[in-house]
Design a protein around this motif. Structure first.
Motif, PDB file in Angstrom:
ATOM      1  N   GLY A 117       0.887  -1.202  -0.030  1.00 18.16           N
ATOM      2  CA  GLY A 117       0.027  -0.236   0.040  1.00 18.16           C
ATOM      3  C   GLY A 117       0.910   1.075  -0.067  1.00 18.16           C
ATOM      4  N   ALA A 118       0.283   2.200  -0.657  1.00 19.80           N
ATOM      5  CA  ALA A 118       1.167   3.542  -0.833  1.00 19.80           C
ATOM      6  C   ALA A 118       0.059   4.585  -1.146  1.00 19.80           C
ATOM      7  CB  ALA A 118       2.268   3.397  -1.888  1.00 19.80           C
ATOM      8  N   PHE A 119       0.655   5.852  -0.847  1.00 26.66           N
ATOM      9  CA  PHE A 119      -0.257   6.998  -1.498  1.00 26.66           C
ATOM     10  C   PHE A 119       0.205   8.127  -2.446  1.00 26.66           C
ATOM     11  CE2 PHE A 119      -3.501  10.491  -0.828  1.00 26.66           C
ATOM     12  CZ  PHE A 119      -4.736   9.918  -1.366  1.00 26.66           C
ATOM     13  N   THR A 120       0.958   8.607  -1.787  1.00 27.22           N
ATOM     14  CA  THR A 120       1.840   9.589  -2.559  1.00 27.22           C
ATOM     15  C   THR A 120       2.872   9.113  -3.684  1.00 27.22           C
ATOM     16  OG1 THR A 120       3.743   9.681  -1.214  1.00 27.22           O
ATOM     17  CG2 THR A 120       1.914  10.810  -0.303  1.00 27.22           C
ATOM     18  N   ALA A 121       3.350  10.116  -4.343  1.00 25.41           N
ATOM     19  CA  ALA A 121       4.420   9.578  -5.374  1.00 25.41           C
ATOM     20  C   ALA A 121       5.563   9.020  -4.848  1.00 25.41           C
ATOM     21  CB  ALA A 121       4.717  10.875  -6.112  1.00 25.41           C
ATOM     22  N   ILE A 137      -3.020   1.723  -4.269  1.00 31.49           N
ATOM     23  CA  ILE A 137      -3.211   3.192  -3.850  1.00 31.49           C
ATOM     24  C   ILE A 137      -4.140   3.125  -2.778  1.00 31.49           C
ATOM     25  CG2 ILE A 137      -3.692   5.118  -4.642  1.00 31.49           C
ATOM     26  CD1 ILE A 137      -1.137   4.369  -5.690  1.00 31.49           C
ATOM     27  N   PHE A 138      -3.869   3.161  -1.651  1.00 31.64           N
ATOM     28  CA  PHE A 138      -4.745   3.291  -0.440  1.00 31.64           C
ATOM     29  C   PHE A 138      -4.799   4.191   0.390  1.00 31.64           C
ATOM     30  CE2 PHE A 138      -5.418   1.588   3.978  1.00 31.64           C
ATOM     31  CZ  PHE A 138      -6.874   1.156   3.821  1.00 31.64           C
ATOM     32  N   PRO A 139      -5.825   4.826   1.269  1.00 31.97           N
ATOM     33  CA  PRO A 139      -7.094   4.458   0.667  1.00 31.97           C
ATOM     34  C   PRO A 139      -7.631   5.263  -0.579  1.00 31.97           C
ATOM     35  CG  PRO A 139      -7.298   6.105   2.510  1.00 31.97           C
ATOM     36  CD  PRO A 139      -5.811   5.532   2.086  1.00 31.97           C
ATOM     37  N   ALA A 140      -8.157   4.705  -1.403  1.00 31.43           N
ATOM     38  CA  ALA A 140      -8.330   5.371  -2.913  1.00 31.43           C
ATOM     39  C   ALA A 140      -9.363   6.307  -2.933  1.00 31.43           C
ATOM     40  CB  ALA A 140      -8.459   4.000  -3.875  1.00 31.43           C
ATOM     41  N   SER A 141     -10.559   6.023  -2.105  1.00 32.08           N
ATOM     42  CA  SER A 141     -11.426   6.802  -2.010  1.00 32.08           C
ATOM     43  C   SER A 141     -11.502   8.452  -1.624  1.00 32.08           C
ATOM     44  CB  SER A 141     -12.616   6.040  -1.220  1.00 32.08           C
ATOM     45  OG  SER A 141     -12.294   6.018   0.230  1.00 32.08           O
ATOM     46  N   VAL A 142     -10.157   8.490  -0.780  1.00 31.25           N
ATOM     47  CA  VAL A 142      -9.741   9.738  -0.346  1.00 31.25           C
ATOM     48  C   VAL A 142      -9.605  11.016  -1.232  1.00 31.25           C
ATOM     49  CG1 VAL A 142      -8.074  11.055   1.126  1.00 31.25           C
ATOM     50  CG2 VAL A 142      -8.886   8.825   1.795  1.00 31.25           C
ATOM     51  N   ALA A 143      -9.250  10.400  -2.238  1.00 28.89           N
ATOM     52  CA  ALA A 143      -8.832  11.202  -3.607  1.00 28.89           C
ATOM     53  C   ALA A 143      -9.572  10.934  -4.842  1.00 28.89           C
ATOM     54  CB  ALA A 143      -7.247  11.450  -3.752  1.00 28.89           C
ATOM     55  N   PRO A 145     -10.691   9.005  -8.731  1.00 26.20           N
ATOM     56  CA  PRO A 145      -9.973   8.567  -9.982  1.00 26.20           C
ATOM     57  C   PRO A 145      -9.147   9.658 -10.256  1.00 26.20           C
ATOM     58  CG  PRO A 145     -12.413   7.956  -9.780  1.00 26.20           C
ATOM     59  CD  PRO A 145     -12.143   8.575  -8.421  1.00 26.20           C
ATOM     60  N   LYS A 146      -9.686  11.153 -10.220  1.00 26.57           N
ATOM     61  CA  LYS A 146      -8.798  12.125 -10.721  1.00 26.57           C
ATOM     62  C   LYS A 146      -7.338  12.019 -10.043  1.00 26.57           C
ATOM     63  CE  LYS A 146      -8.818  17.177 -11.384  1.00 26.57           C
ATOM     64  NZ  LYS A 146      -9.552  18.429 -10.738  1.00 26.57           N
ATOM     65  N   TYR A 147      -7.297  11.993  -8.791  1.00 29.00           N
ATOM     66  CA  TYR A 147      -5.910  11.804  -8.183  1.00 29.00           C
ATOM     67  C   TYR A 147      -5.175  10.861  -8.778  1.00 29.00           C
ATOM     68  CZ  TYR A 147      -2.326  10.991  -4.564  1.00 29.00           C
ATOM     69  OH  TYR A 147      -1.228  10.851  -4.053  1.00 29.00           O
ATOM     70  N   LEU A 148      -5.759   9.542  -9.146  1.00 27.84           N
ATOM     71  CA  LEU A 148      -5.012   8.337  -9.626  1.00 27.84           C
ATOM     72  C   LEU A 148      -4.419   8.897 -11.117  1.00 27.84           C
ATOM     73  CD1 LEU A 148      -4.484   5.297  -9.256  1.00 27.84           C
ATOM     74  CD2 LEU A 148      -5.950   4.968 -10.729  1.00 27.84           C
ATOM     75  N   ARG A 149      -5.213   9.509 -11.877  1.00 29.19           N
ATOM     76  CA  ARG A 149      -4.792  10.087 -13.251  1.00 29.19           C
ATOM     77  C   ARG A 149      -3.689  10.669 -13.091  1.00 29.19           C
ATOM     78  NH1 ARG A 149      -7.389   9.985 -17.850  1.00 29.19           N
ATOM     79  NH2 ARG A 149      -9.465   9.706 -16.904  1.00 29.19           N
ATOM     80  N   GLU A 150      -3.695  11.980 -12.127  1.00 26.36           N
ATOM     81  CA  GLU A 150      -2.661  12.834 -11.861  1.00 26.36           C
ATOM     82  C   GLU A 150      -1.398  12.380 -11.156  1.00 26.36           C
ATOM     83  OE1 GLU A 150      -2.584  15.890 -12.705  1.00 26.36           O
ATOM     84  OE2 GLU A 150      -4.836  15.695 -13.610  1.00 26.36           O
ATOM     85  N   LEU A 151      -1.550  11.116 -10.453  1.00 26.05           N
ATOM     86  CA  LEU A 151      -0.554  10.507  -9.981  1.00 26.05           C
ATOM     87  C   LEU A 151       0.197   9.540 -11.171  1.00 26.05           C
ATOM     88  CD1 LEU A 151       0.911   9.709  -7.362  1.00 26.05           C
ATOM     89  CD2 LEU A 151      -0.664   7.668  -7.120  1.00 26.05           C
ATOM     90  N   GLY A 152      -0.509   8.930 -11.972  1.00 22.51           N
ATOM     91  CA  GLY A 152       0.071   8.234 -12.814  1.00 22.51           C
ATOM     92  C   GLY A 152       0.760   9.031 -14.009  1.00 22.51           C
ATOM     93  N   GLY A 153       0.570  10.407 -14.022  1.00 24.60           N
ATOM     94  CA  GLY A 153       1.425  11.031 -15.219  1.00 24.60           C
ATOM     95  C   GLY A 153       2.907  11.024 -14.951  1.00 24.60           C
ATOM     96  N   PRO A 154       3.393  11.152 -13.949  1.00 19.94           N
ATOM     97  CA  PRO A 154       4.766  11.377 -13.949  1.00 19.94           C
ATOM     98  C   PRO A 154       5.550  10.175 -13.369  1.00 19.94           C
ATOM     99  CG  PRO A 154       3.959  12.326 -11.852  1.00 19.94           C
ATOM    100  CD  PRO A 154       2.668  12.174 -12.952  1.00 19.94           C
TER     101      PRO A 154
END
Length: 217
Positions: A117-121, A137-143, A145-154
């Protein structure tokens, strides 16, 4: 970073796009019926948590029942003893709420898939460098799908598995945001582990798999 002993996400996970998380703190009595319902309705990758009574024995029994058709893992792994017990039970992977180098080493040494489990980059890249199969990515509901998209960019190229509060309705959004699959507990399993309606569980399972299939067209 290349880790030679890193396991890759299985087809059982990536093709179905969901791993149900079975956490029955009260009793493991209904676990076999829940497993059968999920498998009968198309699930091929399953996680049973260590705080479910009889979790390791349940993995062994399910492995014997389903054979290679279903990939089984142990979740909420917190100690090296848990990793050893998971291997002995016949689990194919372990899932952790956190990232721990000792658990990573233990899992990789045993050829087990490792989903920390992880959350930040920073946390995601740390988990990846330790040999994660994919990063939860845990807990996903805190942020969401938009957060996941932004996180996955870099950090493109690191497989991400959002878990925690993922609802049936949001499954397509998480997959569209770049998730390789989603982990689902309560929103999918409901009260089935407490003796709840298995028919309702079957309906939710088919809805989730239909939602996944819709993103793969």
């Amino acid at each position: 970073m290349t880790v030679p002993s890193r396991q890759t996400p299985s087809r059982a996970l990536t093709e179905t796009g969901v791993v149900p998380i079975l956490r029955g703190k009260k009793t493991g009595e209904h676990l076999p019926a829940v497993l059968d319902t999920l498998v009968d309705n198309g699930i091929r990758c399953l996680e049973i948590t260590t705080n479910t009574p009889g979790a390791f024995a349940a993995v062994t029994a399910a492995h014997e029942r389903y054979g290679a058709d279903v990939e089984l893992g142990i979740g909420t792994v917190l100690t090296v003893d848990d990793v050893r017990a998971a291997e002995q039970a016949g689990a194919a992977f372990i899932v952790c709420p956190h990232t721990d180098p000792e658990l990573a080493d233990a899992a990789l040494a045993r050829g087990l898939g490792y989903y920390p489990g992880a959350f930040t980059a920073t946390e995601v890249l740390t988990a990846w460098k330790l040999g994660a199969t994919a990063v939860k990515i845990f807990p996903a509901s805190v942020a969401g799908p938009k957060y996941l998209r932004e996180l996955g960019g870099p950090i493109d190229g690191v497989p991400l598995l959002p878990t925690g509060g993922v609802t049936v309705e949001l499954v397509p959004e998480y997959l569209a945001a770049g998730a390789i699959a989603v982990g689902m507990g309560g929103p999918l399993v409901g009260d089935a582990l407490d003796g709840g309606d298995l028919g309702a569980l079957a309906t939710r399972t088919r809805r989730v798999l239909d939602a996944v299939a819709g993103t793969q067209v």
